[in-house]
Design an enzyme around this catalytic site. Structure first.
Site, PDB file in Angstrom:
ATOM      1  N   CYS A   6     -69.052   8.823 -30.311  1.00  0.00           N
ATOM      2  CA  CYS A   6     -67.762   9.520 -30.362  1.00  0.00           C
ATOM      3  C   CYS A   6     -67.905  10.941 -30.897  1.00  0.00           C
ATOM      4  CB  CYS A   6     -66.790   8.763 -31.251  1.00  0.00           C
ATOM      5  SG  CYS A   6     -66.728   6.983 -30.991  1.00  0.00           S
ATOM      6  N   CYS A  17     -63.957   9.900 -33.339  1.00  0.00           N
ATOM      7  CA  CYS A  17     -63.705   8.473 -33.539  1.00  0.00           C
ATOM      8  C   CYS A  17     -62.313   8.245 -34.139  1.00  0.00           C
ATOM      9  CB  CYS A  17     -64.808   7.883 -34.416  1.00  0.00           C
ATOM     10  SG  CYS A  17     -64.980   6.080 -34.270  1.00  0.00           S
ATOM     11  N   SER A  58     -58.340  -3.418 -33.853  1.00  0.00           N
ATOM     12  CA  SER A  58     -58.864  -2.319 -33.053  1.00  0.00           C
ATOM     13  C   SER A  58     -57.923  -2.072 -31.897  1.00  0.00           C
ATOM     14  CB  SER A  58     -60.255  -2.696 -32.526  1.00  0.00           C
ATOM     15  OG  SER A  58     -60.635  -1.869 -31.467  1.00  0.00           O
TER      16      SER A  58
END
Length: 558
Positions: free
Chosen positions: A53, A126, A472
């Site tokens: 990321c 991220c 998540s």
């Protein structure tokens, strides 16, 4: 505008013999006499090679630096920390993930406040980078632009990081052998960029663009592309324009801007983490925002995007048809966005969208209003005797809207994961994972590993999972998180026992433990608060200062 007016914070290094030391320090890093008369622009980079990321973000920071310099500023690059959720998921390391949001915000505020930058560009990759950057910029309230590092490309056979997690469950079920799991592992992450579905990184980048804190198009670009480099250069230059116009984050991050962000998150089918992060960002700029605002906005905004994890497409495929700009124009024309909100272009959202072309007619990633994925929000705010202060679920409708089952209680994510894999968890169970909240974890870990194992085991339609932790953006299934008050504070989730009946209704927005008030009171009197898991260090400090998930899990409330 005079140079002195533009140099609001860095001006003291220019004049006076007493500032010779300051000038000498800056000469050593490349300043010339001419540079001392320019506004200083800090470039906050979250570069690190520990996660795809962020592995390319230094190049993006250099591009933003060049853009600021070319526009008449003098840029200085500095770094913040970052962590990798994908690496940490399912381990004790995940306790540090949400903590990193606060550390990033603290570090941006600390460096920029100390060094006296006049304006800022912050570049995040991220999940926690995005809200952390915005919170740091908002605390300082100096002309600022956020840049998203961009999305990753799909892996082989249309795979991504969630494919790897789900492959583990599929192996446990017997559907994949170890060689097939290894093949997915080796090819699912092809290079730089954030996780490729409408997971938390892409969700938050989209929310921030909708809010007006990044340039048009920034949230929907491939990480490795000329468009992303152009976006970075333009962001550096945009800070100088904001300085000229005296436009700061608090001028942009208004109540209406947050409503725009929530609307776009819902239309995209975005991550439950957006609820937590938007509450935190609003708290930073003293905008009143609550869980009930997600309820009210969700009544009128449909889910239009068929994107992973519950849908079919990846972010790179949305990029290919125009990103989120055409979607925002659709929403604005429908009266669902506030077009008069100010943005970092110095123009309103409506002005930014004026020339945006619609999506191609043959695409099926973004649905029409008369054919939505879901007619109202997938983000459900649940209340009941299990969550007096609220809980957050992501229910697209594919999982159903109602689940009733028997509680199977776990005191940690690891314990639950073991019982999913070994077959202890069976159809009809409601997994209760507690003591994973902001204080109790501490750190409010994501439950991507157990939710992926559930899907991989083929139980996605047959079990539910509730937790005072979070999920998540890649999690899907019948899952409820952010249960408040959390178990560590004696919330009702701490009182659940194996075999209790729990009923979740995503239409009525309720979550009820079928236990009498008298019995709950008996259990409450017998409950003993657990000892803190950490007594020194960052996790201990976090546990002592963090607020409830229902208020964004922030650490700087007055």
């Amino acid at each position: 505008m005079t140079d002195d007016k533009r140099r609001r914070y860095s001006a003291p290094v220019v004049d006076g013999v007493g500032k010779s030391a300051s000038r000498a320090m800056l000469r050593a890093v490349g300043f010339t006499d001419e540079d001392f008369r320019k506004p200083q622009v800090g470039i906050a980079s979250t570069w690190s090679n520990l996660t795809p990321c962020n592995m390319h973000i230094h190049e993006l920071a250099e591009a933003s630096s060049a853009g600021a310099d070319a526009a008449g500023g003098k840029s200085l690059i500095f770094n913040t920390i970052t962590v990798s959720d994908g690496i940490a998921n399912g381990t004790l390391g995940m306790k540090y993930s949400l903590v990193s949001r606060e550390v990033i915000a603290d570090s941006i505020e600390t460096v920029a406040g100390c060094e006296g930058f006049d304006g800022l560009v912050a570049i995040g990759g991220c999940d926690k980078n995005m809200p952390g950057c915005i919170m740091g910029l908002a605390r300082l309230n100096r002309p600022s632009v956020f840049v998203y590092g961009g999305t990753i490309l799909p892996g082989e056979n249309h795979t991504d990081i969630v494919s790897v997690f789900e492959a583990v469950g599929a192996h446990a079920r017997g559907d994949l052998d170890l060689i097939e799991v290894k093949q997915i592992e080796e090819t699912a992450i092809p290079g730089p960029g954030s996780c490729g579905g409408m997971y938390t990184a892409n969700t938050m980048a989209s929310a921030i663009e909708a809010m007006g804190m990044s340039l048009p198009g920034s949230s929907a670009q491939n990480a490795v592309s000329n468009n992303k480099l152009d976006d970075c250069r333009a962001a550096g230059a945009a800070v100088l324009n904001l300085l000229d116009k005296d436009i700061k984050p608090r001028d942009i991050m208004t109540r209406e801007a947050f409503e725009n962000a929530i609307t776009v998150v819902i239309a995209l089918g975005g991550s439950t983490n957006a609820v937590l992060h938007l509450l935190a960002m609003a708290s930073t700029v003293d905008v009143e925002l609550s869980l009930e605002d997600f309820v009210e906005i969700g009544k009128r905004v449909p889910v239009l995007a068929d994107l992973r994890p519950s849908g079919h497409y990846m972010m790179s495929e949305l990029v290919a048809i125009g990103g989120i700009q055409p979607l925002m124009k659709m929403l604005m024309e429908r009266g669902l966005l506030h077009g008069d909100c100010l943005t970092v272009t110095g123009k309103t959202l409506a002005e930014n969208l004026a020339e945006v072309e619609p999506y191609p007619e043959d695409q099926d990633i973004i649905r029409a209003f008369d054919n939505p994925v879901k007619a109202d929000s997938h983000l459900r705010i649940l209340h009941g005797n299990l969550a007096p202060e609220g809980a957050v679920a992501k229910i697209t409708g594919k999982e159903g809207t109602h689940f009733s089952g028997r509680a199977r209680v776990f005191h940690s994510e690891e314990e639950a994961q073991e019982r999913i894999i070994d077959g202890t968890v069976v159809a009809g169970d409601v997994l209760v994972i507690r003591y994973e909240g902001p204080k109790g974890g501490p750190g409010m870990r994501e439950m991507l590993t157990p939710t992926s194992a559930i899907m991989g085991k083929g139980l996605g339609n047959d079990v539910a999972l509730i937790t005072d932790g979070r999920f998540s953006g890649g999690s899907h299934g019948f899952v409820v998180g952010h249960i408040s008050p959390e178990a560590a504070e004696g919330g009702p989730i701490a009182l659940v026992e194996d075999g209790d009946t729990i009923t979740i209704d995503a239409v009525a927005n309720t979550m009820v433990l079928d236990v009498s008030d008298d019995e709950l009171e008996r259990r409450r009197k017998a409950w003993v608060a657990p000892q803190p898991r950490f007594t020194r260090g960052v996790l201990a400090k976090y546990a002592r200062t963090v607020s409830s998930a229902s208020t964004g899990a922030v650490t700087d409330l007055p």
